[in-house]
Design a protein around this motif. Structure first.
Motif, short mmCIF file in Angstrom:
data_model
loop_
_atom_site.label_atom_id
_atom_site.label_comp_id
_atom_site.label_asym_id
_atom_site.label_seq_id
_atom_site.Cartn_x
_atom_site.Cartn_y
_atom_site.Cartn_z
N GLU A 78 0.82 -1.21 0.00
CA GLU A 78 0.00 0.00 0.00
C GLU A 78 0.85 1.26 0.00
O GLU A 78 0.44 2.30 -0.53
CB GLU A 78 -0.97 0.02 1.18
N LYS A 82 1.84 4.38 -3.74
CA LYS A 82 1.88 5.84 -3.85
C LYS A 82 2.80 6.30 -4.97
O LYS A 82 2.62 7.39 -5.50
CB LYS A 82 2.35 6.44 -2.51
N ALA A 108 -7.41 8.85 -8.76
CA ALA A 108 -6.06 8.57 -9.28
C ALA A 108 -5.17 9.80 -9.21
O ALA A 108 -3.97 9.69 -8.94
CB ALA A 108 -6.16 8.08 -10.72
N ARG A 111 -3.30 10.26 -5.83
CA ARG A 111 -2.44 9.21 -5.31
C ARG A 111 -1.16 9.81 -4.72
O ARG A 111 -0.48 10.61 -5.35
CB ARG A 111 -2.06 8.22 -6.41
N SER A 168 -0.61 10.59 -11.97
CA SER A 168 0.18 11.30 -10.97
C SER A 168 1.68 11.16 -11.23
O SER A 168 2.50 11.47 -10.36
CB SER A 168 -0.15 10.78 -9.57
#
Length: 264
Positions: A78, A82, A108, A111, A168
């Motif tokens: 998780e 990023k 999105a 992120r 991102s």
């Protein structure tokens, strides 16, 4: 830059050591900031396991993974999400079917950012920005911003998933046979979109494919895996000169030709 050194991974289904299956055997790989690497190999060669270990889905049994000089070997999946984007074979993975296209893109776009009320991302300015990103795809998605993702075709969802993964500008993009479930025409469009996104956004990318024509056509580097090892690597002008028959010859000389290799 991603640096992988002496990476090992084995799966242990029970306590009997004789049942252990070693999938990665001392992988060494450096992915530079400008690299778009295509990965080929027969089923069971360790391709997807390699991506899963890089993404943090599985922890390695040995070796190290460093991203831009930071050791992420033990970092949970998780936290890696990023800065590592990923697109899977199934178009349904990567988007939320019940949310609108606008809402999916908004998620999105945030992120890796600090938490704040989600509604702050649902602005007219953001909607217009997303429409400008979608328009060049030629799929008419810019006019369907409020439609739920579940109403889109597989090719449309995969195109959106790809755009979301790169939105991102991640430090690394992982593509796991992301065109395999699409019809040939749609797969070609998604591959062209992939190439455009990777080049324009300059995102280091690792792409698994069974289509050897795509493996040769796209990217600046190609690696072949077998039994958990990288057995062949080629890049630059040498890669551009490759033919499908050349790769078949490599498979023949270095391992048995994979049944799932796509030649056309």
């Amino acid at each position: 830059m991603l640096e992988i050194k002496d990476l090992h991974k084995a799966f242990r289904p029970d306590s009997n050591p004789e049942h252990n299956k070693t999938v990665l055997r001392g992988i060494d790989l450096t992915i530079n900031d400008s690299d778009f690497i295509t990965v080929i190999g027969s089923n069971g060669s360790g391709k997807t396991t390699l991506l899963n270990v890089i993404a943090g889905v599985y922890m390695p049994d040995g070796g190290t993974i460093a991203l831009d000089g930071r050791d992420i070997t033990k970092l949970p999946v998780e936290k890696r999400a990023k800065f590592i984007g990923r697109v899977f074979q199934d178009p349904r993975i990567g988007t939320i079917a019940d949310l609108s296209l606008f809402e999916n893109l908004s998620i999105a776009s945030r992120r890796g950012q600090k938490q704040s009320p989600f509604r702050w991302a649902l602005t007219k300015k953001n909607e217009e920005a997303f429409q400008k990103l979608l328009e060049p795809l030629g799929l008419g998605l810019e006019n369907r911003m409020m439609d739920p993702m579940g109403s889109f075709s597989g090719g449309q969802r995969q195109s959106v998933t790809l755009l979301m993964a790169a939105l991102s500008v991640p430090k690394l993009l992982l593509l796991d046979e992301h065109t395999a479930a699409l019809d040939p025409g749609t797969a070609k469009k998604v591959m062209e979109l992939t190439d455009t996104i990777v080049r324009d956004m300059k995102v280091p990318t690792l792409m698994i494919t069974h289509n050897m024509k795509d493996a040769i056509k796209y990217g600046n580097r190609l690696i072949m895996m077998s039994e958990g090892k990288i057995i062949f690597s080629v890049e630059g002008e040498e890669k551009k000169k490759l033919t499908v028959n050349d790769l078949i010859g490599k498979f023949t000389s270095l391992e048995s030709v994979p049944d799932s290799a796509v030649l056309g």
